[in-house]
Design a protein around this motif. Structure first.
Motif, PDB file in Angstrom:
ATOM      1  N   ASN A 156       0.825  -1.213   0.000  1.00  0.00           N
ATOM      2  CA  ASN A 156       0.000   0.000   0.000  1.00  0.00           C
ATOM      3  C   ASN A 156       0.857   1.260   0.000  1.00  0.00           C
ATOM      4  O   ASN A 156       0.405   2.316  -0.428  1.00  0.00           O
ATOM      5  CB  ASN A 156      -0.915   0.011   1.227  1.00  0.00           C
ATOM      6  N   ASP A 178      -5.972  -9.161  -2.717  1.00  0.00           N
ATOM      7  CA  ASP A 178      -6.563  -7.819  -2.703  1.00  0.00           C
ATOM      8  C   ASP A 178      -7.631  -7.756  -1.594  1.00  0.00           C
ATOM      9  O   ASP A 178      -7.696  -6.800  -0.809  1.00  0.00           O
ATOM     10  CB  ASP A 178      -7.177  -7.582  -4.098  1.00  0.00           C
ATOM     11  N   LYS A 179      -8.436  -8.823  -1.501  1.00  0.00           N
ATOM     12  CA  LYS A 179      -9.498  -8.867  -0.493  1.00  0.00           C
ATOM     13  C   LYS A 179      -8.900  -8.939   0.926  1.00  0.00           C
ATOM     14  O   LYS A 179      -9.372  -8.257   1.842  1.00  0.00           O
ATOM     15  CB  LYS A 179     -10.384 -10.096  -0.774  1.00  0.00           C
ATOM     16  N   ASN A 184      -6.081  -7.767   1.810  1.00  0.00           N
ATOM     17  CA  ASN A 184      -5.578  -6.417   2.105  1.00  0.00           C
ATOM     18  C   ASN A 184      -6.713  -5.519   2.593  1.00  0.00           C
ATOM     19  O   ASN A 184      -6.561  -4.826   3.599  1.00  0.00           O
ATOM     20  CB  ASN A 184      -4.916  -5.814   0.871  1.00  0.00           C
ATOM     21  N   ASP A 185      -7.845  -5.538   1.901  1.00  0.00           N
ATOM     22  CA  ASP A 185      -8.982  -4.692   2.313  1.00  0.00           C
ATOM     23  C   ASP A 185      -9.377  -4.983   3.754  1.00  0.00           C
ATOM     24  O   ASP A 185      -9.584  -4.073   4.547  1.00  0.00           O
ATOM     25  CB  ASP A 185     -10.214  -4.973   1.433  1.00  0.00           C
ATOM     26  N   ASN A 238      -8.446  -2.178   6.735  1.00  0.00           N
ATOM     27  CA  ASN A 238      -9.534  -1.478   7.429  1.00  0.00           C
ATOM     28  C   ASN A 238      -9.591  -1.825   8.916  1.00  0.00           C
ATOM     29  O   ASN A 238      -9.853  -0.966   9.750  1.00  0.00           O
ATOM     30  CB  ASN A 238     -10.869  -1.760   6.743  1.00  0.00           C
TER      31      ASN A 238
END
Ligand code: UDP
Length: 248
Positions: free
Chosen positions: A91, A162-163, A165-166, A170
């Motif tokens: 990121n 990617d998921k 990471n989300d 968060n």
């Protein structure tokens, strides 16, 4: 139960029923094993955090090989065939990405400022080898040409990463922690299903930065960079990030 392998930080046992037992030791290494030490509490911090994240991710629909935590520094996981690539999500610009940019080896992604700590809009994924003497970045073409996985599997792994990471980004933001980057691994179950494996969300395999320091313009590491850059006592840093992540 018999010892089947020793990783840099974990000892790996095969249980009588065919499962794998990970024993998280207090060993710490950096720079491809060139810098080594032992720090008390490190094993139990990484075991506790990995179990915590496996549960959080499972709840959000990410399939993992986690079965149960069996002691402070041991867990039982399903025995998978580990895929020979390490998956890195970034990121922010840090670590080897910054080093490779400085030596002119690579360009930074589009719309990314050329400084350590710069945001990478949308993030980026990279792959490195796992079973070579020194991990090296590899292209998706090389992964496919080597036959290590199919194009569908590679797409699947990229989407899941990617998921992940989300979810982690968060979750950590609520604790004023920035997830700068992380490394994960995947394995293939006997039925062909690809599962998240190994260790996840620990200060060994992630870069965590304090968000308030970041806002003031400072990169305050809450992870293995404390050891890599001789910035203090690793045991204290690992216990602090552990308690900060697990605190409700
Ligand atoms: N990482 C890891 N194991 C490795 C290489 C990298 O867990 O063998 C993690 C590392 O801690 C960081 C991220 O992956 O959170 C990106 O690492 P990078 O490529 O920047 O290399 P580093 O400078 O950390 O060796």
């Amino acid at each position: 139960m018999r010892l089947t392998g020793k990783g840099k930080a974990k000892d790996i046992y095969l249980a009588d029923n065919g499962d794998i037992i990970f024993e998280f030791t207090d060993r710490v290494t950096a720079f491809d094993g060139a810098k080594k030490a032992q720090y008390p509490h490190k094993g139990k911090v990484c075991c506790s955090l990995t179990a915590y994240w496996f549960r959080v991710l499972e709840e959000k629909g990410i399939p993992t090989h986690f079965k149960e935590k069996i002691s402070t520094n041991r867990m039982r996981v399903a025995n998978l065939k580990i895929l020979p690539v390490e998956v890195i999500w970034r990121n922010y610009v840090a670590g080897s990405l910054w080093r490779r940019f400085e030596t002119g080896e690579i360009k930074l992604p589009e719309c990314t400022e050329a400084r350590e700590g710069a945001l990478i809009p949308g993030g980026m994924i990279e792959f490195t080898t796992k079973f070579e003497a020194v991990d090296r970045p590899i292209s998706t073409k090389e992964i496919l040409d080597s036959g290590w996985m199919t194009e569908n599997e590679l797409d699947h792994i990229s989407q899941i990463t990617d998921k992940i990471n989300d979810i982690m980004f968060n979750h950590l933001l609520r604790k004023d922690i920035l997830l700068a980057d992380f490394k994960i691994e995947f394995g293939r179950a006997p039925d062909g299903k690809i599962l998240l494996a190994d260790e996840v969300g620990t200060p060994d395999g992630c870069r965590f930065w304090d968000r308030n320091a970041f806002i003031r313009g400072e990169l305050l590491s809450l992870d293995k960079d404390v050891f890599r850059k001789n910035k203090g006592d690793l045991s204290a840093a690992y216990i602090a990030i552990h308690n900060r992540i697990l605190k409700e």
